[in-house]
Design a protein around this motif. Sequence first.
Motif, PDB file in Angstrom:
ATOM      1  N   UNK A  21      34.414  51.998  -7.171  1.00 11.17           N
ATOM      2  CA  UNK A  21      34.003  50.605  -7.261  1.00 11.17           C
ATOM      3  C   UNK A  21      32.906  50.444  -8.311  1.00 11.17           C
ATOM      4  N   UNK A  22      32.921  49.266  -8.950  1.00 17.61           N
ATOM      5  CA  UNK A  22      31.832  48.951  -9.860  1.00 17.61           C
ATOM      6  C   UNK A  22      31.875  49.754 -11.141  1.00 17.61           C
ATOM      7  N   UNK A  23      30.714  49.910 -11.733  1.00 26.56           N
ATOM      8  CA  UNK A  23      30.586  50.509 -13.060  1.00 26.56           C
ATOM      9  C   UNK A  23      29.535  51.619 -13.002  1.00 26.56           C
ATOM     10  N   UNK A  24      29.851  52.714 -13.672  1.00 22.72           N
ATOM     11  CA  UNK A  24      28.904  53.819 -13.802  1.00 22.72           C
ATOM     12  C   UNK A  24      28.489  53.924 -15.267  1.00 22.72           C
ATOM     13  N   UNK A  25      27.182  53.997 -15.498  1.00 24.26           N
ATOM     14  CA  UNK A  25      26.650  54.063 -16.860  1.00 24.26           C
ATOM     15  C   UNK A  25      26.199  55.477 -17.178  1.00 24.26           C
ATOM     16  N   UNK A  26      26.646  55.934 -18.342  1.00 26.70           N
ATOM     17  CA  UNK A  26      26.382  57.305 -18.784  1.00 26.70           C
ATOM     18  C   UNK A  26      25.741  57.288 -20.166  1.00 26.70           C
ATOM     19  N   UNK A  27      24.898  58.266 -20.432  1.00 28.80           N
ATOM     20  CA  UNK A  27      24.397  58.496 -21.783  1.00 28.80           C
ATOM     21  C   UNK A  27      24.850  59.895 -22.187  1.00 28.80           C
ATOM     22  N   UNK A  28      25.601  59.954 -23.262  1.00 30.46           N
ATOM     23  CA  UNK A  28      26.130  61.223 -23.756  1.00 30.46           C
ATOM     24  C   UNK A  28      25.231  61.756 -24.853  1.00 30.46           C
ATOM     25  N   UNK A  29      24.927  63.032 -24.798  1.00 28.16           N
ATOM     26  CA  UNK A  29      24.219  63.711 -25.887  1.00 28.16           C
ATOM     27  C   UNK A  29      25.212  64.646 -26.549  1.00 28.16           C
ATOM     28  N   UNK A  64      22.941  49.707 -16.600  1.00 27.30           N
ATOM     29  CA  UNK A  64      22.983  49.553 -18.061  1.00 27.30           C
ATOM     30  C   UNK A  64      21.607  49.570 -18.720  1.00 27.30           C
ATOM     31  N   UNK A  65      20.625  48.895 -18.134  1.00 31.29           N
ATOM     32  CA  UNK A  65      19.295  48.851 -18.752  1.00 31.29           C
ATOM     33  C   UNK A  65      18.661  50.227 -18.781  1.00 31.29           C
ATOM     34  N   UNK A  66      18.780  50.959 -17.686  1.00 28.66           N
ATOM     35  CA  UNK A  66      18.237  52.311 -17.645  1.00 28.66           C
ATOM     36  C   UNK A  66      18.945  53.205 -18.658  1.00 28.66           C
ATOM     37  N   UNK A  67      20.247  53.014 -18.842  1.00 31.27           N
ATOM     38  CA  UNK A  67      21.001  53.816 -19.805  1.00 31.27           C
ATOM     39  C   UNK A  67      20.543  53.528 -21.230  1.00 31.27           C
ATOM     40  N   UNK A  68      20.327  52.250 -21.550  1.00 36.96           N
ATOM     41  CA  UNK A  68      19.875  51.912 -22.902  1.00 36.96           C
ATOM     42  C   UNK A  68      18.483  52.477 -23.175  1.00 36.96           C
ATOM     43  N   UNK A  69      17.608  52.430 -22.182  1.00 32.66           N
ATOM     44  CA  UNK A  69      16.261  52.984 -22.359  1.00 32.66           C
ATOM     45  C   UNK A  69      16.326  54.498 -22.557  1.00 32.66           C
ATOM     46  N   UNK A  70      17.171  55.165 -21.780  1.00 32.87           N
ATOM     47  CA  UNK A  70      17.332  56.609 -21.908  1.00 32.87           C
ATOM     48  C   UNK A  70      17.911  56.961 -23.279  1.00 32.87           C
TER      49      UNK A  70
END
Length: 306
Positions: A166-174, A275-281
Amino acid sequence: MRADAVHVRAPGKINVYLGVGARSDDGYHPLATVFQAVSLYEDVYAVPSDGFSLEVAGAVDVSGVPLDDRNLAMRAAKLLAQTAGVTAGVHLRIRKGVPVAGGMGGGSADAAAALVACDALWGTDLGPRGLHDLAARLGADVPFALHGGTAVGTGRGDVLTPALARGRFDWVLVLSGQGLSTPDVYGRLDRMRMHGDALADDPTELLEVPAAVLQALLAGDARDLAPVMMNDLEVAAVSGRPDLELALADGVRMGALTGIVSGSGPTIAFLADGPEAARALQDELKATGREALHVHGPVPGARIID
């Protein structure tokens, strides 16, 4: 591109969970994994041709991508033609957005996209079941790239059961400038297990995805998912790669809920709390000189683009 070209887009994947069993006599390892398709894509264009040819470009380094039958997309097109009795050829143009040899299934996404594109171009109309069967013959990750979403993979990873997320999971890839060979990583894991150097040094015959992983996905709760994510290949992927260990530590220190090597690596996937936490990261990781991308999942598998 010509007006009669077929354009198909297929996603890369993250292994949210990856349990690896002992190497079997046929050289393969049984798996219990959870795939999630994310918004980093491969675009494949299929154009009518007398023979079979391939060109590759993209936003990532494509210098190591083969243009002959070693390329999964080329093999996919030829397998479909042989299976369906097609005598025509195809020219495939691939624009890559998924890192090469990065553990995110970019080559598998190309193969899945090529199957869908050639099926439409030639009018073979194999349907989902027929395309899935061909995908499974090409590689363990190809069926998932075909279907997308979130799924449990067993066997070699090609036996799929959809998992409700359910919903959306936000990831930051390095991303890493130096790829890793999947067979090499599996081989290193085997050697580490033999010498007791791996976390899972005595893999069980029966592999299962923990219920807690599926429950967190069902709830759509990144905070519940973070502590139950795991990858048996991670210890082998980071062996001799202090840059990966440092990146994993930095991402968590900078606010990620957790970090994991995706598949056989070396791409690292950090799970963020929205999303906001992902963009900050992403911004903080970029400030250290790393190539960081914000993506989300789940997204659909290989699809024709109008």
